[in-house]
Design a protein around this motif. Structure first.
Motif, PDB file in Angstrom:
ATOM      1  N   GLY A 108       0.851  -1.183   0.000  1.00 43.15           N
ATOM      2  CA  GLY A 108       0.000   0.000   0.000  1.00 43.15           C
ATOM      3  C   GLY A 108       0.888   1.235   0.000  1.00 43.15           C
ATOM      4  O   GLY A 108       2.009   1.201   0.509  1.00 43.15           O
ATOM      5  N   TRP A 109       0.387   2.317  -0.585  1.00 47.32           N
ATOM      6  CA  TRP A 109       1.150   3.569  -0.671  1.00 47.32           C
ATOM      7  C   TRP A 109       0.599   4.597   0.310  1.00 47.32           C
ATOM      8  O   TRP A 109      -0.613   4.649   0.563  1.00 47.32           O
ATOM      9  N   TYR A 110       1.514   5.449   0.819  1.00 48.21           N
ATOM     10  CA  TYR A 110       1.175   6.428   1.857  1.00 48.21           C
ATOM     11  C   TYR A 110       1.835   7.761   1.533  1.00 48.21           C
ATOM     12  O   TYR A 110       3.017   7.807   1.193  1.00 48.21           O
ATOM     13  N   SER A 111       1.053   8.816   1.643  1.00 47.14           N
ATOM     14  CA  SER A 111       1.556  10.141   1.275  1.00 47.14           C
ATOM     15  C   SER A 111       1.163  11.177   2.317  1.00 47.14           C
ATOM     16  O   SER A 111       0.080  11.118   2.902  1.00 47.14           O
ATOM     17  N   ARG A 112       2.042  12.139   2.515  1.00 50.47           N
ATOM     18  CA  ARG A 112       1.755  13.293   3.376  1.00 50.47           C
ATOM     19  C   ARG A 112       1.501  14.549   2.547  1.00 50.47           C
ATOM     20  O   ARG A 112       1.357  15.639   3.099  1.00 50.47           O
ATOM     21  N   LYS A 113       1.468  14.401   1.222  1.00 56.02           N
ATOM     22  CA  LYS A 113       1.290  15.549   0.334  1.00 56.02           C
ATOM     23  C   LYS A 113       0.096  15.335  -0.587  1.00 56.02           C
ATOM     24  O   LYS A 113      -0.332  14.197  -0.808  1.00 56.02           O
ATOM     25  N   PRO A 114      -0.456  16.431  -1.129  1.00 56.37           N
ATOM     26  CA  PRO A 114      -1.572  16.287  -2.077  1.00 56.37           C
ATOM     27  C   PRO A 114      -1.225  15.288  -3.176  1.00 56.37           C
ATOM     28  O   PRO A 114      -0.094  15.244  -3.658  1.00 56.37           O
ATOM     29  N   THR A 115      -2.210  14.478  -3.567  1.00 55.91           N
ATOM     30  CA  THR A 115      -1.955  13.355  -4.458  1.00 55.91           C
ATOM     31  C   THR A 115      -2.997  13.298  -5.562  1.00 55.91           C
ATOM     32  O   THR A 115      -4.188  13.532  -5.328  1.00 55.91           O
ATOM     33  N   HIS A 116      -2.538  12.980  -6.780  1.00 59.84           N
ATOM     34  CA  HIS A 116      -3.443  12.852  -7.922  1.00 59.84           C
ATOM     35  C   HIS A 116      -4.531  11.817  -7.652  1.00 59.84           C
ATOM     36  O   HIS A 116      -4.284  10.768  -7.037  1.00 59.84           O
ATOM     37  N   PRO A 212     -12.754  18.992   9.048  1.00 63.53           N
ATOM     38  CA  PRO A 212     -11.724  18.748  10.075  1.00 63.53           C
ATOM     39  C   PRO A 212     -10.514  17.971   9.551  1.00 63.53           C
ATOM     40  O   PRO A 212      -9.435  18.031  10.143  1.00 63.53           O
ATOM     41  N   PHE A 213     -10.703  17.259   8.447  1.00 64.99           N
ATOM     42  CA  PHE A 213      -9.623  16.467   7.871  1.00 64.99           C
ATOM     43  C   PHE A 213      -8.994  17.158   6.661  1.00 64.99           C
ATOM     44  O   PHE A 213      -8.057  16.631   6.068  1.00 64.99           O
ATOM     45  N   GLY A 214      -9.512  18.328   6.318  1.00 65.38           N
ATOM     46  CA  GLY A 214      -8.974  19.072   5.188  1.00 65.38           C
ATOM     47  C   GLY A 214      -9.193  18.413   3.850  1.00 65.38           C
ATOM     48  O   GLY A 214      -8.516  18.753   2.877  1.00 65.38           O
ATOM     49  N   LEU A 215     -10.124  17.473   3.774  1.00 65.79           N
ATOM     50  CA  LEU A 215     -10.337  16.740   2.525  1.00 65.79           C
ATOM     51  C   LEU A 215     -11.014  17.632   1.496  1.00 65.79           C
ATOM     52  O   LEU A 215     -12.097  18.169   1.713  1.00 65.79           O
ATOM     53  N   ALA A 216     -10.346  17.805   0.353  1.00 65.31           N
ATOM     54  CA  ALA A 216     -10.872  18.656  -0.710  1.00 65.31           C
ATOM     55  C   ALA A 216     -10.138  18.335  -2.009  1.00 65.31           C
ATOM     56  O   ALA A 216      -9.007  17.840  -1.989  1.00 65.31           O
ATOM     57  N   LEU A 217     -10.787  18.615  -3.119  1.00 63.63           N
ATOM     58  CA  LEU A 217     -10.172  18.461  -4.435  1.00 63.63           C
ATOM     59  C   LEU A 217      -9.768  19.821  -4.965  1.00 63.63           C
ATOM     60  O   LEU A 217     -10.538  20.780  -4.884  1.00 63.63           O
ATOM     61  N   LYS A 218      -8.555  19.893  -5.503  1.00 57.19           N
ATOM     62  CA  LYS A 218      -8.059  21.132  -6.084  1.00 57.19           C
ATOM     63  C   LYS A 218      -7.309  20.808  -7.368  1.00 57.19           C
ATOM     64  O   LYS A 218      -6.860  19.673  -7.561  1.00 57.19           O
ATOM     65  N   PRO A 219      -7.183  21.795  -8.281  1.00 52.61           N
ATOM     66  CA  PRO A 219      -6.436  21.526  -9.515  1.00 52.61           C
ATOM     67  C   PRO A 219      -5.032  21.022  -9.230  1.00 52.61           C
ATOM     68  O   PRO A 219      -4.366  21.509  -8.311  1.00 52.61           O
ATOM     69  N   ALA A 220      -4.616  20.026  -9.977  1.00 56.14           N
ATOM     70  CA  ALA A 220      -3.301  19.429  -9.772  1.00 56.14           C
ATOM     71  C   ALA A 220      -2.200  20.425 -10.099  1.00 56.14           C
ATOM     72  O   ALA A 220      -2.322  21.228 -11.034  1.00 56.14           O
ATOM     73  N   ARG A 221      -1.142  20.355  -9.320  1.00 56.70           N
ATOM     74  CA  ARG A 221       0.026  21.194  -9.592  1.00 56.70           C
ATOM     75  C   ARG A 221       0.818  20.595 -10.736  1.00 56.70           C
ATOM     76  O   ARG A 221       0.839  19.388 -10.941  1.00 56.70           O
ATOM     77  N   ALA A 222       1.475  21.446 -11.485  1.00 52.18           N
ATOM     78  CA  ALA A 222       2.289  20.969 -12.605  1.00 52.18           C
ATOM     79  C   ALA A 222       3.416  20.122 -12.068  1.00 52.18           C
ATOM     80  O   ALA A 222       3.970  20.390 -11.008  1.00 52.18           O
TER      81      ALA A 222
END
Length: 222
Positions: A108-116, A212-222
């Motif tokens: 399984g993969w784990y990330s601390r940064k915004p992810t596609h 509270p979890f900051g869950l949101a979708l935003k345009p992907a960074r280049a």
């Protein structure tokens, strides 16, 4: 015959998932024939389940190094395409795997940064302190042994000890089997994110439970 097959298929779905869920799935299918519309169920796991901490004999679990990942990515059966691996490693994401000898059985993969997410023009954002779990995989030869659950709990234990608040993830609302699996693992709902594409533009809205979890979708960074 086609009508009879449709009725039988519908009856099976209702028995498996219930009338409300089956109607929900059918409605989404109709809407998506006209425009893209998804409902993403936000999930969080913040407590380790002691039932899923014991690896079967002869198995071992660990975070894979880049060299190990490159090695196992050379086998297409491990579903680690090079472009995915490059992007994940560039972000500093980590992969926790379970091995049977030298064979990669589950990860399984784990990330601390915004992810596609899918579509890849969007990133899933989440609050600092949480770790996003994604791309769970178990080789078909090892399914049914709860390796995914064990790997996730061992990874969660590691992140909690390092000061994280827990894991976050999401499942599409019509993916009932995956949702049931997550609930069995102890995940709980955080809210929903509604996504649609209108006139070539993506629009999204996160319900109050996601905040509270900051869950949101935003345009992907280049």
């Amino acid at each position: 015959m086609a009508v009879q097959q449709f009725i039988q298929k519908s009856q099976l779905k209702i028995r498996q998932h219930g009338l409300a869920n089956t109607a929900h799935q059918a409605l989404l299918k109709v809407v998506n024939s006209v425009l893209l519309f998804k409902i993403l169920r936000g999930l969080t796991l913040q407590k380790v389940d002691p039932r899923f901490l014991e690896l079967p004999a002869h198995y071992r679990g660990l975070f894979l190094s880049e060299a190990m990942l490159r090695h196992y990515a050379s086998d297409p059966r491990n579903e680690l395409p090079e472009d995915f691996l490059d992007a994940a490693l560039a972000k500093g994401d980590q992969c926790y795997g379970i091995f049977d000898g030298e064979r990669l059985a589950s990860y399984g993969w784990y990330s601390r940064k915004p992810t596609h997410i899918e579509p890849e023009v969007l990133d899933l954002h989440f609050a600092a302190g949480y770790v996003y779990m994604y791309k769970g995989f178990t080789h078909h030869d090892y399914r049914g042994q709860r390796l995914h659950a064990i790997g996730m709990n061992l990874a969660l234990q590691h992140y909690l000890e390092a000061g994280a608040k827990g894991l976050v993830s999401y499942v599409e609302s019509a993916n009932f089997d995956s949702l049931k699996s997550c609930y069995r693992l102890g995940y709980v709902d955080t809210g929903s994110i509604y996504l649609m594409r209108l006139f070539g533009r993506y629009l999204s809205f996160a319900s109050g439970g996601c905040r509270p979890f900051g869950l949101a979708l935003k345009p992907a960074r280049a």
